[in-house]
Design an enzyme around this catalytic site. Structure first.
Site, mmCIF file in Angstrom:
data_model
loop_
_atom_site.group_PDB
_atom_site.id
_atom_site.type_symbol
_atom_site.label_atom_id
_atom_site.label_comp_id
_atom_site.label_asym_id
_atom_site.label_seq_id
_atom_site.Cartn_x
_atom_site.Cartn_y
_atom_site.Cartn_z
ATOM 1 C CE LYS A 163 -6.113 -3.758 2.139
ATOM 2 N NZ LYS A 163 -4.954 -4.402 2.770
HETATM 3 C C1 PLP Z 1 -4.627 -4.197 4.124
HETATM 4 C C2 PLP Z 1 -3.816 -5.217 4.674
HETATM 5 C C3 PLP Z 1 -3.620 -5.577 6.053
HETATM 6 C C4 PLP Z 1 -4.812 -4.805 7.148
HETATM 7 O O1 PLP Z 1 -6.096 -5.377 6.717
HETATM 8 P P1 PLP Z 1 -7.495 -4.767 7.152
HETATM 9 O O2 PLP Z 1 -8.652 -5.062 6.364
HETATM 10 O O3 PLP Z 1 -7.158 -3.135 7.013
HETATM 11 O O4 PLP Z 1 -7.464 -4.969 8.792
HETATM 12 C C5 PLP Z 1 -2.824 -6.580 6.403
HETATM 13 N N1 PLP Z 1 -1.899 -6.853 5.676
HETATM 14 C C6 PLP Z 1 -1.688 -6.456 4.660
HETATM 15 C C7 PLP Z 1 -0.586 -6.997 3.707
HETATM 16 C C8 PLP Z 1 -2.753 -5.713 3.854
HETATM 17 O O5 PLP Z 1 -2.425 -5.259 2.662
#
Ligand code: PLP
Length: 504
Positions: free
Chosen positions: A124
């Site tokens: 993120k």
């Molecule tokens: C948010 C997240 C995901 C999923 O990503 P999306 O964009 O919601 O599909 C997968 N792995 C981790 C570690 C995350 O923080």
């Protein structure tokens, strides 16, 4: 480049307005009216640049003069977001397994795209180091610069911390993060409730992630809240992946990974690769889809789900049905039954028919289910493959990656590894594949230790030390010392009371 909504064809806004608002007033998601092209010639040129250079080029196609963006401004934002903020100078390094993988018929020609070297150790950060900068510019242009922006964010664990880090002490902004009170790991929770900054607030919602996300969506859809805030000189915006300003930066690392493969002479220009993406809210994989539609040579996008396999079922049957048990798993950031960004894919798959898309979303809200026509499903199946991984398979994948291929994987990434191996075994598709690693294994140290058959201390903070000792891999700096950080936020609330926090 103008933007419209997935639910109302009349919506016509600039990129700045789309980013400043976060979500369209009728509940739809903003997206660009056309998908800009990326030529092979451009990709070759990008291969010679650093990450920030690649990001500036890609983003300039979506954030154009129409929205008030200048190339200098984009360059400043991108350099600020990606210079000195990531622990690896490559920002998103592409790494290989050890030699053991080449002996496995199904795991040769596989690379790992590590997206977890940012300040919060999950992918993120790639978007949330940049979004506050984009939002600052966008809001100044679209609101006249005199309004305070109140960011509301629902998190399944990782977005919250990344958003808090991105927005802390950014002038003219306040941020409230809502997390499911029992749905995040101890490390994730401590990362959030110990957040520093004068403009931040963190609240536990009594429920799961879908409750928190729906609560935030309801606040955005409530005109009377907007009016009250407006009278107080405030506007709401979102740091969730429903905000286009979060998706656009995610397109960059797919292109960047392809550039790295080119530079490393693993592929020739134009050769197709597969991307395997551990998926929850469908944001990360949607960014990969945009990269593909822009022209990046991609054969299949492989959507990897944990035990909450609603997306696997959707890609297999064309039916999205959320009436099913909700499982909490060792990959909590993917414990989601309402994958918001799938709406953008549906809209594109329905040839930009907003009416049709709005209809499906109404059916989902009312009856928990919708079905797409068979021919649309067949088209999606040419571009996407999907698979799921239960808890036992996830633990086995972590153990196998470590003992056989020398790679220490977090549970989310392990879901991707498992799904790829199964996909390769099922299809015999030998295409070179890139598995997206979404979190540092240390963020989920307890689960990783258990999977490796090591004793896992019940205290997650002790588990960080234990994993470091067992694997001989250093714990990332941002996670060290977390245990001793003071807790600043202890509040919890029922979903129905979330709106009250907008008065803060
Ligand atoms: C948010 C997240 C995901 C999923 O990503 P999306 O964009 O919601 O599909 C997968 N792995 C981790 C570690 C995350 O923080």
């Amino acid at each position: 480049m103008r933007y419209t909504s997935t639910r109302d064809a009349r919506v016509d806004v600039t990129s700045s307005q789309a980013i400043a608002k976060g979500i369209s007033p009728e509940g739809g998601l903003f997206l660009p009216k056309t998908i800009p092209a990326l030529s092979l010639w451009e990709i070759k040129a990008l291969a010679e640049m650093d990450y920030a250079g690649r990001a500036e080029h890609i983003l300039s196609k979506f954030l154009t003069a129409e929205g008030g963006w200048t190339r200098d401004e984009l360059q400043e934002h991108v350099r600020g977001a990606y210079t000195g903020t990531f622990a690896d100078p490559a920002v998103t390094p592409l790494v290989d397994f050890g030699p053991g993988a080449a002996q496995n018929a199904h795991m040769n020609d596989v690379h790992i795209l590590e997206l977890f070297h940012g300040p919060t150790c999950a992918f993120k950060d790639l978007a949330l180091q940049l979004l506050p900068r984009l939002l600052g510019s966008a809001a100044a242009r679209s609101t006249g610069g005199d309004k305070e922006i109140l960011i509301l964010t629902a998190t399944s664990g990782d977005t919250g911390k990344a958003a808090l880090e991105g927005f802390k002490d950014v002038p003219g902004t306040k941020i409230i993060v809502f997390y499911p009170s029992d749905g995040v790991s101890a490390v994730q929770k401590r990362q959030m409730v110990s957040q520093e900054g004068s403009n931040v607030r963190v609240v536990g919602v009594i429920g799961n992630f879908d409750d928190a996300q729906n609560g935030v969506k309801d606040i955005f859809a409530n005109p009377s809240i907007a009016a009250v805030l407006n009278a107080r000189g405030r506007v709401l915006s979102s740091a969730n992946s429903i905000n286009w300003g979060r998706l656009a930066p995610q397109i960059v690392y797919y292109v960047s990974a392809y550039c790295d493969l080119l530079r490393g002479e693993k592929i020739t220009a134009g050769e197709c690769v597969n991307f395997v993406v551990p998926t929850g809210n469908f944001g990360n994989i949607l960014a990969a889809f945009y990269a593909k539609r822009m022209g990046l040579p991609v054969k299949k996008l492989i959507c990897a789900s944990n035990k909450n396999r609603i997306l696997t079922d959707f890609f297999e049957t064309g039916v999205y049905d959320r009436s099913r048990p909700f499982y909490t798993t060792s990959s909590p950031s993917m414990d989601i039954l309402i994958s918001s960004n799938l709406e953008r894919l549906l809209y594109l798959a329905a040839r930009r028919d907003a009416e049709q898309c709005a209809g499906w979303m109404r059916q989902l809200a009312a009856g928990g289910r919708y079905a797409i026509p068979p021919e649309m499903l067949r088209t999606l199946q040419t571009e996407f493959a999907a698979g799921s991984c239960d808890e036992q398979q996830c633990a086995a994948a972590i153990a196998k990656a470590w003992t056989k291929w020398g790679y220490l994987s977090d549970p989310h990434t392990a879901v991707g590894l498992h799904v790829l191996e199964e996909y390769r075994a099922r299809t015999e598709d030998p295409t070179r594949s890139v598995v997206v690693a979404t979190a540092s294994p240390f963020k989920f140290a307890g689960s990783v230790l258990e999977a490796l058959g090591e004793p896992a201390p019940p205290d997650e903070f002790a588990a960080l030390d234990a994993l470091q000792a067992a694997a001989g891999v250093p714990c990332p700096i941002p996670l060290r010392g977390l245990r001793d950080k003071p807790v600043r936020f202890k509040e919890t609330c029922a979903p129905a009371r979330m709106a009250e926090y907008t008065r803060w």
